[in-house]
Scaffold this active site. Structure first.
Site, PDB file in Angstrom:
ATOM      1  CE  LYS A   1      32.542  46.522  42.132  1.00 19.48           C
ATOM      2  NZ  LYS A   1      33.448  45.556  42.792  1.00 19.48           N
TER       3      LYS A   1
ATOM      4  CD  GLU B   1      21.452  35.801  35.262  1.00 25.84           C
ATOM      5  OE1 GLU B   1      21.221  34.767  35.906  1.00 25.84           O
ATOM      6  OE2 GLU B   1      21.022  35.993  34.104  1.00 25.84           O
TER       7      GLU B   1
ATOM      8  CB  CYS C   1      25.932  30.570  39.710  1.00 27.47           C
ATOM      9  SG  CYS C   1      26.061  30.613  37.919  1.00 27.47           S
TER      10      CYS C   1
ATOM     11  CD  GLU D   1      25.737  29.995  45.851  1.00 23.77           C
ATOM     12  OE1 GLU D   1      25.693  31.130  46.358  1.00 23.77           O
ATOM     13  OE2 GLU D   1      25.711  29.796  44.629  1.00 23.77           O
TER      14      GLU D   1
HETATM   15  P1  NAD Z   1      29.277  39.147  45.950  1.00 25.52           P
HETATM   16  O1  NAD Z   1      27.822  39.365  45.979  1.00 25.52           O
HETATM   17  O2  NAD Z   1      30.034  39.207  47.228  1.00 25.52           O
HETATM   18  O3  NAD Z   1      30.000  40.201  44.984  1.00 25.52           O
HETATM   19  C1  NAD Z   1      29.607  40.385  43.655  1.00 25.52           C
HETATM   20  C2  NAD Z   1      29.893  41.807  43.237  1.00 25.52           C
HETATM   21  O4  NAD Z   1      29.101  42.695  44.041  1.00 25.52           O
HETATM   22  C3  NAD Z   1      31.343  42.252  43.403  1.00 25.52           C
HETATM   23  O5  NAD Z   1      31.713  43.043  42.312  1.00 25.52           O
HETATM   24  C4  NAD Z   1      31.306  43.079  44.671  1.00 25.52           C
HETATM   25  O6  NAD Z   1      32.311  44.074  44.740  1.00 25.52           O
HETATM   26  C5  NAD Z   1      29.930  43.726  44.574  1.00 25.52           C
HETATM   27  N1  NAD Z   1      29.376  44.156  45.864  1.00 25.52           N
HETATM   28  C6  NAD Z   1      29.625  43.628  47.093  1.00 25.52           C
HETATM   29  N2  NAD Z   1      28.949  44.325  48.036  1.00 25.52           N
HETATM   30  C7  NAD Z   1      28.265  45.312  47.395  1.00 25.52           C
HETATM   31  C8  NAD Z   1      27.405  46.361  47.826  1.00 25.52           C
HETATM   32  N3  NAD Z   1      27.101  46.554  49.103  1.00 25.52           N
HETATM   33  N4  NAD Z   1      26.872  47.179  46.886  1.00 25.52           N
HETATM   34  C9  NAD Z   1      27.159  47.009  45.574  1.00 25.52           C
HETATM   35  N5  NAD Z   1      27.988  46.039  45.120  1.00 25.52           N
HETATM   36  C10 NAD Z   1      28.525  45.191  46.014  1.00 25.52           C
HETATM   37  O7  NAD Z   1      29.484  37.749  45.219  1.00 25.52           O
HETATM   38  P2  NAD Z   1      30.816  36.941  45.046  1.00 25.52           P
HETATM   39  O8  NAD Z   1      31.189  36.333  46.371  1.00 25.52           O
HETATM   40  O9  NAD Z   1      31.803  37.791  44.338  1.00 25.52           O
HETATM   41  O10 NAD Z   1      30.365  35.781  44.013  1.00 25.52           O
HETATM   42  C11 NAD Z   1      29.812  34.574  44.397  1.00 25.52           C
HETATM   43  C12 NAD Z   1      28.310  34.579  44.198  1.00 25.52           C
HETATM   44  O11 NAD Z   1      27.984  34.893  42.842  1.00 25.52           O
HETATM   45  C13 NAD Z   1      27.671  33.226  44.447  1.00 25.52           C
HETATM   46  O12 NAD Z   1      26.497  33.389  45.198  1.00 25.52           O
HETATM   47  C14 NAD Z   1      27.330  32.726  43.040  1.00 25.52           C
HETATM   48  O13 NAD Z   1      26.304  31.775  42.995  1.00 25.52           O
HETATM   49  C15 NAD Z   1      26.981  34.004  42.363  1.00 25.52           C
HETATM   50  N6  NAD Z   1      27.044  33.871  40.894  1.00 25.52           N
HETATM   51  C16 NAD Z   1      25.873  33.827  40.183  1.00 25.52           C
HETATM   52  C17 NAD Z   1      25.891  33.655  38.803  1.00 25.52           C
HETATM   53  C18 NAD Z   1      24.608  33.578  38.021  1.00 25.52           C
HETATM   54  O14 NAD Z   1      24.658  33.716  36.818  1.00 25.52           O
HETATM   55  N7  NAD Z   1      23.470  33.343  38.621  1.00 25.52           N
HETATM   56  C19 NAD Z   1      27.111  33.551  38.134  1.00 25.52           C
HETATM   57  C20 NAD Z   1      28.276  33.614  38.880  1.00 25.52           C
HETATM   58  C21 NAD Z   1      28.233  33.780  40.267  1.00 25.52           C
END
Ligand code: NAD
Length: 503
Positions: free
Chosen positions: A190, A265, A299, A396
């Site tokens: 997803k 992650e 990240c 962040e």
């Molecule tokens: P996000 O948490 O908003 O979304 C990530 C995913 O979760 C998307 O697919 C989204 O549709 C889904 N999602 C959102 N709400 C949900 C819910 N209630 N239930 C289930 N799924 C849900 O994150 P983002 O804004 O897309 O990405 C940025 C974040 O990702 C930053 O915090 C970044 O640090 C982190 N990130 C971490 C890593 C790592 O390896 N640690 C790598 C890349 C990004």
């Protein structure tokens, strides 16, 4: 009439899906269009409305999970070596499409095209790396002190759910899908609702390479609809989430209700520590790469720059001078080094954080608090005179904004670095070898660099401490995450001891 943004994106997508009338989910070899609420996308480079598509909802989850259960049985029935060969074929299919995939990613995510080319090539490497592991990760024979032969088998979890963010869609799916299928699992992927395109293509290429239909389904739509329906689906046996800490908590809560194991992650606020004896030119270049690459939407970004007081002014100026020279521009322009922020919500957050830093007393050593007239562009920004208690040093930002914090002694540097709820990454710059290792051993972070930043490879484990998450991805550690151990006991004695004696 369609805007240029929409036309560009649709034509890049049509290279792979010429017959698709709408963006949907890729399930069992077909594009299945959902019927949920509309997901409206915007072009990060112009802010114009771009493609819109319907959310997949629970219906696509039901179809994909049924297909995944069938496909996983077929996949696991193959020999380990045969699975490995398909993995190599997937890598080849991806390599054949580097340019069109990079173009699609660049337009959809707003990332510079030259970064996207590298990212696509890395995804091919990820499939090769785990293709090599497919027949080399099995189990052990345990020398138990009885008449038994005891051995273990590493077995797949079954169907795993992977939920990924918008910042590196291609890379994230290679990073997670490759080890999952190498170990015999099926996957429901997803991607972020903002960037489903290249993930859908990876689903197509996996099938084109010879994997069973339905082994990897790509579900388009929102997290609260599609991802939550998938977590509740009985086919799912593990959840791997890459994204923000707030969403990670929601996912772990939902998964706990079904006793599903998770890998999380999450985000970071990594400290990049520069001592007075560092090679200042290399450290300044490293500090720029640490935060400005991928427009800071990374990240592991080195978003807190800790600089020893004796060189603070000189060093911050060096980084600021470098920041001012970076070419910010259109994602498809080959000379662009930093593109726009991916979406408006994130852009507003980054601009708000810059304002909050300035209001709290930070100085804009580079960059600007002005909003761009068109698109979600932010100039590489260096905030000086920052202390670690300010919001800009704790939250962040996930944009091209670095905060420079002075420190006196080694102990103080370690204390400031560890004074964060996150623990994803960090770095130290010094010529003193003993100090470099001392500091590396004391920082709470899953990845740490000495005299460098951001080197990451599929062979090396990756993951967070603290609020940056738990579980590990990449390297051999990912194989443990995507398998479960079965212990098998074989009686070898002619006259076995009574079972009552065993315990
Ligand atoms: P996000 O948490 O908003 O979304 C990530 C995913 O979760 C998307 O697919 C989204 O549709 C889904 N999602 C959102 N709400 C949900 C819910 N209630 N239930 C289930 N799924 C849900 O994150 P983002 O804004 O897309 O990405 C940025 C974040 O990702 C930053 O915090 C970044 O640090 C982190 N990130 C971490 C890593 C790592 O390896 N640690 C790598 C890349 C990004």
């Amino acid at each position: 009439m369609q805007s240029n943004s929409t036309e560009n994106l649709l034509s890049a997508f049509a290279h792979f899906f010429p017959n698709a009338k709408e963006v949907g989910s890729y399930i069992n070899g077909e594009m299945v269009v959902g019927a949920g609420e509309t997901v409206q996308l915007f072009d990060p480079a112009t802010g114009e409305k771009s493609v819109a598509y319907p959310d997949g909802g629970a219906e696509v989850v039901a179809q994909a999970s049924a297909a995944a259960m069938r496909a996983q049985k077929e996949w696991w029935a193959l020999t380990h070596a045969a699975r490995g060969r398909v993995m190599f074929a997937i890598a080849n299919e991806i390599r054949k499409e580097i340019e069109p995939l990079a173009r699609l990613e660049s337009i959809a995510a707003g990332k510079p095209i030259r970064d996207c080319r590298g990212e696509v090539a890395k995804v091919a490497e990820q499939f090769e790396y785990y293709g090599g592991w497919a027949d080399k990760f099995y189990g052990d024979v345990i020398p138990v002190p009885t008449t038994h032969l005891n051995y273990t088998r590493r077995e797949p979890m079954g169907t795993v759910l992977q939920i990924t963010p918008w910042n590196a869609p291609m890379n994230t799916c290679g990073w997670q899908v490759a080890p999952a299928i190498a170990m015999g699992n099926a996957v429901l992927l997803k991607p972020s609702e903002l960037t489903p395109f290249t993930s859908l293509v990876v689903g197509l290429l996996i099938e084109r390479a010879g994997a069973p239909k339905g082994l990897v389904s790509v579900l388009s739509g929102y997290g609260h609809t599609v991802a939550q329906a998938a977590i509740a689906n009985q086919a799912i046996k593990k959840v791997v989430f890459v994204g923000s800490p707030a969403t990670g908590v929601r996912i772990a809560e939902a998964a706990a209700k079904r006793v599903l194991p998770c890998v999380l992650e999450l985000g970071g606020k990594s400290a990049n520590i520069v001592f007075e004896d560092a090679d200042k030119r290399l450290a300044a270049l490293g500090a720029q790469a640490a935060i400005f690459a991928a427009c800071g939407q990374s990240c592991v970004a080195g978003s807190r720059l800790l600089v020893q007081k004796s060189i603070y002014d000189e060093f911050v100026q060096l980084v600021a001078n470098g920041a001012n020279k970076i070419k910010v521009g259109a994602p498809l322009d080959d000379s662009t080094e930093v593109g726009p922020i991916n979406n408006k919500t994130q852009y507003d957050h980054v601009m708000k954080m810059i304002d909050s830093g300035v209001q709290a007393g930070a100085k804009l050593a580079a960059g600007s608090a002005e909003r761009s007239d068109k698109g979600y562009f932010v100039r590489p920004t260096v905030l000086s005179n920052v202390t670690n208690d300010m919001d800009v040093a704790r939250t962040e930002i996930f944009g091209p904004v670095v905060v420079a914090i002075p420190f006196g002694t080694e102990e103080e540097a370690i204390e400031i670095a560890n004074d964060s709820e996150f623990g994803l990454a960090g770095a130290v710059w010094t010529k003193d070898v003993a100090r470099a290792h001392r500091v590396a051993g004391q920082i709470n972070a899953g990845t740490f660099w000495i005299n460098g930043y951001k080197s990451i490879n599929v062979a090396s484990p990756f993951g967070g401490y603290g609020r940056s998450g738990y579980g590990r991805s990449s390297g051999v550690e990912a194989l443990y995450e995507y398998t479960q151990t079965k212990s098998i006991w074989v009686e070898t004695a002619k006259e076995p001891a009574t079972p009552f004696g065993y315990f």
